[in-house]
Scaffold this motif. Sequence first.
Motif, short mmCIF file in Angstrom:
data_model
loop_
_atom_site.label_atom_id
_atom_site.label_comp_id
_atom_site.label_asym_id
_atom_site.label_seq_id
_atom_site.Cartn_x
_atom_site.Cartn_y
_atom_site.Cartn_z
N ALA A 120 0.82 -1.22 0.00
CA ALA A 120 0.00 0.00 0.00
C ALA A 120 0.85 1.26 0.00
O ALA A 120 0.36 2.35 -0.31
CB ALA A 120 -0.93 0.00 1.21
N GLY A 121 2.13 1.14 0.38
CA GLY A 121 3.01 2.30 0.39
C GLY A 121 3.66 2.60 1.72
O GLY A 121 4.49 3.51 1.81
N VAL A 122 3.30 1.86 2.77
CA VAL A 122 3.95 2.06 4.06
C VAL A 122 5.42 1.63 3.92
O VAL A 122 5.70 0.55 3.40
CB VAL A 122 3.25 1.23 5.16
N ASN A 123 6.35 2.47 4.36
CA ASN A 123 7.77 2.12 4.23
C ASN A 123 8.51 2.10 5.57
O ASN A 123 9.72 1.92 5.61
CB ASN A 123 8.48 3.05 3.24
N ARG A 124 7.76 2.27 6.66
CA ARG A 124 8.37 2.21 7.99
C ARG A 124 7.34 1.71 8.98
O ARG A 124 6.16 2.10 8.91
CB ARG A 124 8.89 3.59 8.41
N LEU A 125 7.76 0.86 9.91
CA LEU A 125 6.88 0.37 10.97
C LEU A 125 7.40 0.86 12.31
O LEU A 125 8.59 1.07 12.50
CB LEU A 125 6.84 -1.16 10.98
N SER A 126 6.48 1.00 13.26
CA SER A 126 6.85 1.27 14.65
C SER A 126 6.12 0.23 15.49
O SER A 126 4.89 0.24 15.59
CB SER A 126 6.44 2.68 15.07
N ILE A 127 6.89 -0.69 16.07
CA ILE A 127 6.31 -1.86 16.75
C ILE A 127 6.43 -1.66 18.26
O ILE A 127 7.52 -1.47 18.79
CB ILE A 127 7.02 -3.15 16.31
N GLY A 128 5.29 -1.74 18.95
CA GLY A 128 5.24 -1.51 20.39
C GLY A 128 5.63 -2.73 21.20
O GLY A 128 4.76 -3.42 21.73
N VAL A 129 6.92 -2.98 21.31
CA VAL A 129 7.40 -4.14 22.08
C VAL A 129 7.22 -3.89 23.58
O VAL A 129 6.71 -4.74 24.31
CB VAL A 129 8.89 -4.42 21.74
#
Length: 387
Positions: A120-129
């Motif tokens: 879809a175009g997302v190029n960065r994730l932020s994962i709540g560990v």
Amino acid sequence: MQEATHNSVPLSLYIHLPWCVKKCPYCDFNSHTAAGDLPEDAYVDALIRDLDYDLPQVERRPLTSIFFGGGTPSLFSARAIQRILDAVRERLALTRDCEITLEANPGATDQARFEGYRAAGVNRLSIGVQSLHDGMLKSLGRIHDAQAAHRAVAAARAAGFDNFNLDMMFALPEQTPAMAADDLRALIELSPPHISYYQLTLEPGTPFHHRPPAVPDDDVAGDMHAQAVPILEQAGYRQYEVSAWSRLGHACAHNLNYWRFGDYLGIGAGAHGKLTHAQSGRIERLHKQPMPRRYQQDAGSETAVSSRHELSSEDREFEFLMNALRLNDGFSVQEFARRSGLSAEIPEVLARQHPDLLEHNRGRIRCTALGRAHLDTLLTALLPEAA
């Protein structure tokens, strides 16, 4: 007061997706427990109406970053994220290096979903560990365990993401400095390009505030933060903001825009925005209706804006400094003048008044080591009502 220079202020877009599987007891964000199926289509329709309503205020300025926050945005399908991004691209230009981040919960995603977001175009994730200790995660009310966090990171990489952040908190209930150090080292073993490392705080209105758990006191929490610095530096991470660490080239563009007093549209239930108006140079903060059902009804009209506030000279000075002094590199006095519309002499005078806390070198101002250690005290002295 001078005019803020509209064309020199970057523009970002924040998109709030307010639902979670379960609201954590420490969370004071505008998030709501999902009951049954999410109203994806209706909510995306509302987001698009909201964006259309805000567009005349930005005069088709290009977006330098987009951030999906929550809540738990990874509860939304890839199809919904695609619809939102398609609508954004139809209405606004994106810079060539536009950073598009989506927050994800390890307990609410998988590789296929990550692949869909990337398409879809997302190029960065932020994962709540938040922690890699099962006992700590349970005390925080998280829905995932350490193994789920490991699987989420592996799934992100398998889906093609080479740019992602992992959140971790310290000063958790019953946590010792040795436990915090072990937790951080376990996170580093996952080799994320970016780490957000911040202290658990007991925010007003949260269950943790009403029934406080046994968290470390401020001195112990300070020790935890201090011991993290050499651990992260030795692992190749550079601290560029109080709670943000990254490897080369992976600082978060979206958050940097906040900290540098950039502009941003905020769409979604409870979203905040900040805009510099081209003709007048006025700077305005907006807050959207926080309740999802009401927001969906009102989006696209002025009734969806729960508040507007024009920043005074005192507001501009304090808000700029509150954010920019969090950055290790500080800011240039020219940047202060362009983005606040105030005199460049203001921060220069401030630096002369507090030489032990602020250093002024070649037109740049930043906190000294002592200033970083006492940043809250410094900012309290700068509050408009304290002036």
